[in-house]
Design a protein around this motif. Sequence first.
Motif, short mmCIF file in Angstrom:
data_model
loop_
_atom_site.label_atom_id
_atom_site.label_comp_id
_atom_site.label_asym_id
_atom_site.label_seq_id
_atom_site.Cartn_x
_atom_site.Cartn_y
_atom_site.Cartn_z
N ILE A 71 10.72 13.00 40.93
CA ILE A 71 10.65 11.82 40.38
C ILE A 71 11.75 11.54 39.30
O ILE A 71 12.40 12.51 38.69
CB ILE A 71 9.18 11.83 39.54
N TYR A 72 12.28 10.48 39.34
CA TYR A 72 13.24 10.14 38.41
C TYR A 72 12.70 9.17 37.48
O TYR A 72 12.37 7.83 37.92
CB TYR A 72 14.94 9.42 39.04
N LEU A 73 12.87 9.08 36.20
CA LEU A 73 12.42 8.34 35.33
C LEU A 73 13.55 7.69 34.03
O LEU A 73 14.18 8.64 33.68
CB LEU A 73 11.33 9.08 34.37
N GLY A 74 13.51 6.46 33.93
CA GLY A 74 14.56 6.25 33.01
C GLY A 74 14.34 6.07 31.65
O GLY A 74 14.68 6.85 30.91
N ALA A 75 13.27 5.38 31.09
CA ALA A 75 12.84 5.65 29.84
C ALA A 75 11.49 4.80 29.60
O ALA A 75 11.09 3.95 30.26
CB ALA A 75 13.80 4.85 28.99
N ILE A 76 10.59 5.30 28.77
CA ILE A 76 9.31 4.75 28.33
C ILE A 76 9.28 4.21 26.93
O ILE A 76 9.84 5.00 26.24
CB ILE A 76 8.03 5.72 28.68
N THR A 273 6.19 19.00 41.73
CA THR A 273 7.00 17.90 41.70
C THR A 273 7.37 17.65 40.30
O THR A 273 6.65 17.85 39.33
CB THR A 273 6.07 16.79 42.36
N SER A 274 8.78 17.74 40.20
CA SER A 274 9.56 17.68 38.85
C SER A 274 9.68 16.30 38.63
O SER A 274 10.22 15.47 39.40
CB SER A 274 10.59 18.66 38.69
N MET A 275 9.93 15.97 37.42
CA MET A 275 10.45 14.55 36.88
C MET A 275 11.68 14.70 35.85
O MET A 275 11.50 15.51 34.92
CB MET A 275 9.16 13.72 36.02
#
Length: 352
Positions: A71-76, A273-275
């Motif tokens: 998983i690729y996450l930008g920002a929260i 699964t890694s993020m």
Amino acid sequence: MSDSIKIAVIGGDGTGPEVTAEACKVLEAVAPLEGISYERVDFDYGGDRYLATGEVITEQQIDELRQFDAIYLGAIGHPDVTPGILEKGLLLAIRFQLDQYINLRPIKLYPGVDTPLKDKGPEDISFEVVRENTEDLYCGAGGFLRKNTPQEVATQEMIATRFGVDRCLRYAFELCRRRKDKMQLTLVHKTNVLTYAHDLWERVFYEVAEEYPGITADYAHVDATCMWMVKNPEWFDVIVTTNMFGDIITDLGAMIQGGMGIAAGGNINPEGTSMFEPIGGSAPKYTDQNVINPIAAIASCQMMLAQLGEAQAADAVERAIIEVVSKKMKSMDAGRMGYGTSEVGDLVAGAV
Ligand code: IPM
Ligand code: MN
């Protein structure tokens, strides 16, 4: 050709989607060169979706993410959403439900990048922080008694399990062995005050250390660690620490490596699964101005490639990052890079 890799992409809030676009640009550039085929699926989880639907993310939706290789996450983080809702409901929910028990944060100063530390250079600032990512004060255990009365009591419990501590320590020892650098693992804690949870860490640490005779088992209190990260960062090789202390010291780490614009991280489940996500937040005030630094996002993508077993692609991305930050960019700070966000992405993509 490797099998097609499935990547879930969550751009998220604020500048998240912008930096994510640049990370994806670099991925698209490096993949064909290394014979990687991948499928990308985008998800709109984040503040805007929450404001429109009242829903953050459901257990089923997180289970859907489990089907991806990464998983690729930008920002929260959204200015119109009460702090805690998205952080706990999305970021921490994914970390916990997918059992991403390691938060890996490399602190590496690249040549040509400014550090606020006087007389320190790339040879002095090069270590990795292994932050436990599923326990400690982050468990959400606690509560109120007599809320909103003068006799109110609030508790927030620090939880350490032998299982959780053991697997985190083993990951850190293995990482230290793989790095082949100073062969030193530093446990960062506060054993002089937190005599239960931290005592468990210390006991398991020296127990596991017996299995790694080639690695020096070192210890530092967390407050002293903050001092040494500024005064003698060259002393560190790999640091292993709790969730809360890891959160705090990696913001300091980000600053000494050149700022939030360059600090990358990964939430890792070595068996699942890694993020991957930049350490910094959503920086709402810079949203859609093409001024935010996408290097942290691109470096997180590099960590994702490494975790997926694509070491050559990861190395190619790192070389490209070094080329751009060392020779092209004027600063790592938003608005002072000498280029716009998308130009920096183009430069890195061009350099791979
Ligand atoms: C981080 C962040 C998060 C954390 C917040 C947003 C919940 O600060 O990734 O370091 O505390 O882990
Ligand atoms: Mn943090």
